[in-house]
Write an enzyme that holds these catalytic residues in place. Structure first.
Site, PDB file in Angstrom:
ATOM      1  N   CYS A  16       8.507  77.219   6.217  1.00  0.00           N
ATOM      2  CA  CYS A  16       7.196  77.491   5.556  1.00  0.00           C
ATOM      3  C   CYS A  16       6.229  78.310   6.415  1.00  0.00           C
ATOM      4  O   CYS A  16       5.477  79.216   6.143  1.00  0.00           O
ATOM      5  CB  CYS A  16       6.416  76.347   5.153  1.00  0.00           C
ATOM      6  N   ARG A  38      18.118  56.329  -7.374  1.00  0.00           N
ATOM      7  CA  ARG A  38      16.966  55.511  -7.574  1.00  0.00           C
ATOM      8  C   ARG A  38      16.099  56.149  -8.329  1.00  0.00           C
ATOM      9  O   ARG A  38      15.262  55.584  -9.180  1.00  0.00           O
ATOM     10  CB  ARG A  38      16.304  55.230  -6.283  1.00  0.00           C
ATOM     11  N   SER A  39      15.997  57.650  -8.513  1.00  0.00           N
ATOM     12  CA  SER A  39      15.057  58.235  -9.486  1.00  0.00           C
ATOM     13  C   SER A  39      15.849  58.638 -11.130  1.00  0.00           C
ATOM     14  O   SER A  39      15.124  59.160 -11.573  1.00  0.00           O
ATOM     15  CB  SER A  39      14.586  59.378  -8.700  1.00  0.00           C
ATOM     16  N   SER A  47       0.459  68.781   5.502  1.00  0.00           N
ATOM     17  CA  SER A  47       1.526  68.646   4.447  1.00  0.00           C
ATOM     18  C   SER A  47       2.707  69.209   5.054  1.00  0.00           C
ATOM     19  O   SER A  47       3.978  68.892   4.438  1.00  0.00           O
ATOM     20  CB  SER A  47       1.166  69.151   3.287  1.00  0.00           C
ATOM     21  N   GLY A  48       2.613  69.975   6.371  1.00  0.00           N
ATOM     22  CA  GLY A  48       4.022  70.301   6.834  1.00  0.00           C
ATOM     23  C   GLY A  48       4.916  69.232   7.301  1.00  0.00           C
ATOM     24  O   GLY A  48       6.074  69.317   7.635  1.00  0.00           O
ATOM     25  N   HIS A  71      -0.774  76.617   5.705  1.00  0.00           N
ATOM     26  CA  HIS A  71      -0.778  77.282   7.067  1.00  0.00           C
ATOM     27  C   HIS A  71      -1.464  78.498   7.285  1.00  0.00           C
ATOM     28  O   HIS A  71      -1.616  79.593   6.348  1.00  0.00           O
ATOM     29  CB  HIS A  71       0.804  77.429   7.339  1.00  0.00           C
ATOM     30  N   THR A  88      12.231  65.044  -8.150  1.00  0.00           N
ATOM     31  CA  THR A  88      11.108  64.050  -8.061  1.00  0.00           C
ATOM     32  C   THR A  88      10.222  64.068  -6.790  1.00  0.00           C
ATOM     33  O   THR A  88       8.970  63.451  -6.453  1.00  0.00           O
ATOM     34  CB  THR A  88      11.469  62.672  -8.316  1.00  0.00           C
ATOM     35  N   GLY A  89      10.552  64.863  -5.603  1.00  0.00           N
ATOM     36  CA  GLY A  89      10.046  65.023  -4.443  1.00  0.00           C
ATOM     37  C   GLY A  89       8.635  65.887  -4.422  1.00  0.00           C
ATOM     38  O   GLY A  89       8.395  66.539  -5.565  1.00  0.00           O
ATOM     39  N   ALA A  90       7.884  65.946  -3.327  1.00  0.00           N
ATOM     40  CA  ALA A  90       6.652  66.678  -3.367  1.00  0.00           C
ATOM     41  C   ALA A  90       7.062  68.169  -3.514  1.00  0.00           C
ATOM     42  O   ALA A  90       6.412  68.733  -4.462  1.00  0.00           O
ATOM     43  CB  ALA A  90       6.034  66.743  -2.005  1.00  0.00           C
TER      44      ALA A  90
END
Length: 361
Positions: free
Chosen positions: A139, A49-50, A169-170, A264, A21-23
């Site tokens: 990354c 919780r997810s 977003s890093g 990046h 459920t994360g990015a």
């Protein structure tokens, strides 16, 4: 805990996505839905919780289950898209349950018993995993190492000097949110950026960054380490050495945060054991798997984050032989830090393992 059966049990390996459920997990589900389908069952795992959420992958709606030892029952490969401390605790649990853990965090990258793998560069390393864990590089390293691996194969790399230009977003979703909020605050005042301190006053709290990112660049990413180096800079050095199998490679990196949402970029000075030629180096890069060469400066054609975001390859341009060293190349690279820089490389490692577990007949 009861784990609901999932359709498509056809003899192919079972995959678990931890942190679904994360990015990065969200990008991972998209990637799994578009790449060659090598998986039988796919199990989606997240924090309690997810649990119970329903997400779509490969056109199927699946229910997320809570992270627990039982969640790994029957799993062949478990991909971890979670923070370091979660991977450190749960990747060994998955391995003890018989799964190969492919970890996208920094928890195991420098463990000598855990291979650090980029399939285009060192896929064979994935087979040697005494702890049952394979690690995915950072990354920033991933945004350049596919191209550098190809050049190393051709010329033998000896030294790297790198300046990174790292997207907000890093720093995760808080980084994205902070940059968008800062841009909104400064966009209505045409005079900002003309007096020292005016952007700081307009932005106020810079969020996860040590200084405002809007109208600015910040020469810092990561945490403070000895000698004034940042953790991101040391990752570039240590991970490049491990992936390329060059423990004595000279690497110097300066990591800079820039007001870009995702992707990046890096300016690289690479020194090799033999002389290099611009045209041959361009040919090597153009033929390398996972690399796209865009290098026509006369027509202003070179990679930029705005053109690269959302794509999978490492994009390379501005390839030049150094004016002062015939063994050195200068080049500029861009790579989406949420795709190849995180989810895609993890998926590719998992596919290497899947081929090993279920070889073609």
């Amino acid at each position: 805990m009861s784990i609901a059966p999932i359709a498509r049990r056809d003899g192919r390996p079972t995959l678990a996505v931890v942190g679904a459920t994360g990015a990065v997990g969200t990008v991972m589900l998209e990637i799994l839905s578009t790449r060659a389908d090598v998986w039988g069952d796919i199990r989606l795992i997240a924090s309690p919780r997810s649990a119970g959420k329903r997400l779509t992958v490969r056109g199927e709606e699946l229910e997320v289950v809570a992270l627990s030892p039982e969640a790994f029952d029957g799993v062949d490969v478990a991909m971890f898209d979670v923070p370091d401390e979660v991977s450190a605790e749960w990747a060994p649990v998955a391995a003890a349950k018989g799964a190969v853990a492919v970890d996208n965090s920094g928890a195991f990258r420098m463990d000598p018993d855990v291979p650090l793998v980029v399939p285009e560069v060192n896929a064979a390393a994935a087979a040697q995993r005494p702890k049952g864990i394979i690690s995915n590089p950072n990354c920033t390293t991933l945004s350049m190492i596919v191209a550098l691996g190809a050049l190393h194969e051709a010329y033998t790399l000896q030294e790297l000097v790198v300046a990174s230009y790292q997207a907000a977003s890093g720093a995760g979703q808080p980084g994205i949110d902070a940059l968008r909020e800062q841009m909104a605050k400064v966009s209505g005042d045409a005079s900002l950026g003309t007096v020292a301190g005016d952007v700081r006053r307009a932005v106020g709290d810079p969020g996860p960054f040590p200084a405002p990112l809007a109208y600015n660049v910040v020469p810092w990413a990561g945490s403070l380490k000895d000698g004034g180096w940042s953790s991101e800079e040391l990752k570039v050095r240590n991970e490049s050495r491990k992936i390329l199998g060059l423990p004595d490679l000279k690497v110097s990196a300066t990591c800079v945060r820039v007001p870009v949402i995702t992707t990046h970029s890096l300016a690289v000075h690479a020194v090799f054991a033999t002389e290099v030629e611009q045209e041959r180096a361009q040919h090597v890069l153009a033929q390398a798997p996972g690399v796209v060469l865009v290098d026509d400066p006369a027509n202003h054609e070179f990679p930029t984050p705005a053109d690269v975001v959302g794509t999978d390859p490492t994009w390379v341009g501005r390839v030049r032989r150094s004016l002062d060293d015939p063994r050195a190349l200068e080049l500029f690279l861009c790579g989406d830090n949420l795709r190849k820089g995180a989810a895609l490389n993890t998926a590719q490692i998992a596919e290497v393992v899947a081929a090993e577990l279920n070889p073609p007949r």
